[in-house]
Design a protein around this motif. Structure first.
Motif, short mmCIF file in Angstrom:
data_model
loop_
_atom_site.label_atom_id
_atom_site.label_comp_id
_atom_site.label_asym_id
_atom_site.label_seq_id
_atom_site.Cartn_x
_atom_site.Cartn_y
_atom_site.Cartn_z
N THR A 7 15.47 25.26 -0.49
CA THR A 7 14.30 25.66 -1.26
C THR A 7 13.26 26.42 -0.44
O THR A 7 12.19 26.75 -0.96
CB THR A 7 13.63 24.42 -1.89
OG1 THR A 7 13.27 23.51 -0.84
CG2 THR A 7 14.57 23.73 -2.87
N ASP A 56 18.04 27.66 -4.36
CA ASP A 56 17.18 27.92 -5.51
C ASP A 56 16.48 29.26 -5.30
O ASP A 56 15.51 29.35 -4.54
CB ASP A 56 16.15 26.81 -5.67
CG ASP A 56 15.39 26.93 -6.98
OD1 ASP A 56 15.32 28.05 -7.54
OD2 ASP A 56 14.87 25.91 -7.46
N ARG A 141 13.96 23.93 -14.76
CA ARG A 141 13.83 23.01 -13.64
C ARG A 141 13.13 21.74 -14.11
O ARG A 141 12.26 21.81 -14.97
CB ARG A 141 13.04 23.66 -12.49
CG ARG A 141 13.73 24.86 -11.84
CD ARG A 141 15.01 24.43 -11.12
NE ARG A 141 15.61 25.52 -10.36
CZ ARG A 141 16.50 26.37 -10.85
NH1 ARG A 141 16.88 26.26 -12.11
NH2 ARG A 141 17.03 27.30 -10.08
N PRO A 142 13.45 20.57 -13.58
CA PRO A 142 14.48 20.36 -12.56
C PRO A 142 15.88 20.42 -13.16
O PRO A 142 16.06 20.17 -14.37
CB PRO A 142 14.17 18.96 -12.03
CG PRO A 142 13.57 18.26 -13.22
CD PRO A 142 12.76 19.32 -13.94
N LYS A 144 19.48 19.07 -14.01
CA LYS A 144 19.99 17.73 -14.28
C LYS A 144 21.12 17.40 -13.30
O LYS A 144 21.79 18.28 -12.78
CB LYS A 144 20.50 17.63 -15.72
CG LYS A 144 19.40 17.83 -16.76
CD LYS A 144 19.96 17.76 -18.17
CE LYS A 144 18.87 17.96 -19.21
NZ LYS A 144 19.41 17.93 -20.60
N GLU A 145 21.32 16.11 -13.09
CA GLU A 145 22.33 15.67 -12.13
C GLU A 145 23.73 16.16 -12.49
O GLU A 145 24.51 16.53 -11.61
CB GLU A 145 22.32 14.14 -12.03
CG GLU A 145 21.13 13.57 -11.27
CD GLU A 145 21.08 14.05 -9.83
OE1 GLU A 145 22.15 14.15 -9.19
OE2 GLU A 145 19.97 14.34 -9.34
#
Length: 376
Positions: A7, A56, A141-142, A144-145
């Motif tokens: 990031t 990202d 964002r965020p 998801k898993e």
């Protein structure tokens, strides 16, 4: 596979330092072309020998270290179905990828029918992939898993898939053929879908008369302006079929749009008046201002050329079965027409035909020349 989110510029630079000694990496992108007006890269997945990195791009300012990795000819970059990815990277990073290996293209040379990445992962590794993630909005964002797991899985097996496909290509003597196609794929450039006139990218526009083209162009302008205003892809404003219906019937009232079911009641409420105005404007244009579809001047097909085309297509079918390759990939109809018109007499002349590959001459050259010698 272990993964790490990237990031910051510093983190990306450090990852790229780790990648420099690698002989091969896997690369994949996720974008939002189905959800936003201006498509953009939303996630970059990179797989090294034992780890994956999820970059990202919304948080990165300096992509130069990553661009240098892509441009490094000493590192094989494995993509799957890379056309969209190559164009996206050209658009956003102005980068040319060196030493690209495309697993989808490799499958074409191996006559693998089911070439989607999900099908390949199931076939080679017994891994099941949920296709729903291909259509989710990766710009949100965020993440998801389950989206993160999917994105890691997409890139984690690319290097292993490369190894299997490369071995098969080498075994049948087609690795050089595939590498020529990889190189050409790596050189494609991004082209905007919104360049004028818009009708040039509309399927079927070449069959319309000039007045209908004007109506089409004005309606496409309405769709484009509304898509940009609402930050949606144009197809979510109105479909191509809706626009074509209005081109055919040229409704000059909201009621007429509803009568011909060109738009849904909801769409008609939002865009009906704009479409009516666009159609009326197009119908009022003086004849001298009407657009015309650019015609590609094709050589006149004499009876001799038509006979050659027919013979070459039959030759292609025979060669397709013998080589176990799809006919349209082996040599497409446009190339067959060009060969029939040019009637090359040697492999060197065959290679002078625009778009002809070296691998095609190696695979088909003798058959093409023999066919042409029989059909005058």
């Amino acid at each position: 596979m272990v993964y790490q989110f990237i990031t910051t510029d510093k983190d990306l630079a450090q990852v790229c330092l780790k990648l420099e000694p690698c002989e091969i990496i896997g690369v994949d992108l996720e974008a939002d072309s189905m959800h936003c007006f201006s498509e953009k890269i939303c996630l970059i997945q990179i797989a090294g020998p034992n780890q994956a990195w999820l970059v990202d791009p919304f948080l990165i300012n300096d992509f130069l270290p990553f661009s240098r990795i892509l441009e490094n000819p000493e590192i094989i970059k494995v993509f799957h179905g890379s056309d969209f990815d190559v164009r996206s990277l050209d658009r956003e990073l102005s980068v040319e990828i060196e030493n690209l290996f495309d697993t989808e293209i490799a499958c074409r040379f191996l006559n693998i029918k089911e070439r989607g990445l999900g099908a390949l992962l199931k076939s080679f590794f017994d891994i099941d992939v949920d296709k729903k993630y291909q259509k989710v909005d990766w710009s949100k964002r965020p993440l998801k898993e389950d989206m993160i797991a999917y994105s890691v899985g997409d890139v984690a097996t690319l290097v292993d898939l490369h190894d299997l496909l490369k071995e098969r290509l080498e075994k049948i003597g087609r690795l050089a053929w595939a590498e020529e196609e990889f190189e050409l794929q790596a050189r494609v450039k991004y082209e905007s879908n919104h360049s004028r006139p818009l009708f040039r990218r509309f399927k079927g526009a070449g069959k319309l008369d000039n007045r209908s083209l004007a109506v089409l162009e004005h309606l496409l302008e309405v769709r484009l302006s509304q898509a940009e205003k609402k930050d949606l892809p144009p197809f979510k404003i109105m479909s191509n079929q809706s626009i074509l219906t209005m081109v055919q019937h040229r409704p000059t009232s909201v009621e007429s749009i509803l009568k011909h079911r060109a738009l849904s009641p909801k769409q008609t409420g939002m865009y009906g008046q704009l479409c009516v105005k666009a159609i009326e404007t197009a119908l009022a244009l003086p004849h001298r201002e009407l657009p015309s579809y650019p015609k590609t001047r094709m050589p006149r097909k004499t009876s001799q050329i038509l006979a050659r085309i027919d013979a070459l297509k039959k030759m292609r079918e025979t060669a397709s079965r013998a080589l176990a390759m799809e006919p349209g990939f082996l040599i497409n109809n446009n190339m067959i027409c060009a060969v029939a018109a040019g009637k090359p007499a040697s492999p060197e002349e065959l290679l002078l035909i625009p778009g002809m590959r070296n691998w095609q001459v190696e695979a088909l050259g003798e058959h093409i020349l023999e066919t042409l010698s029989r059909v005058q």
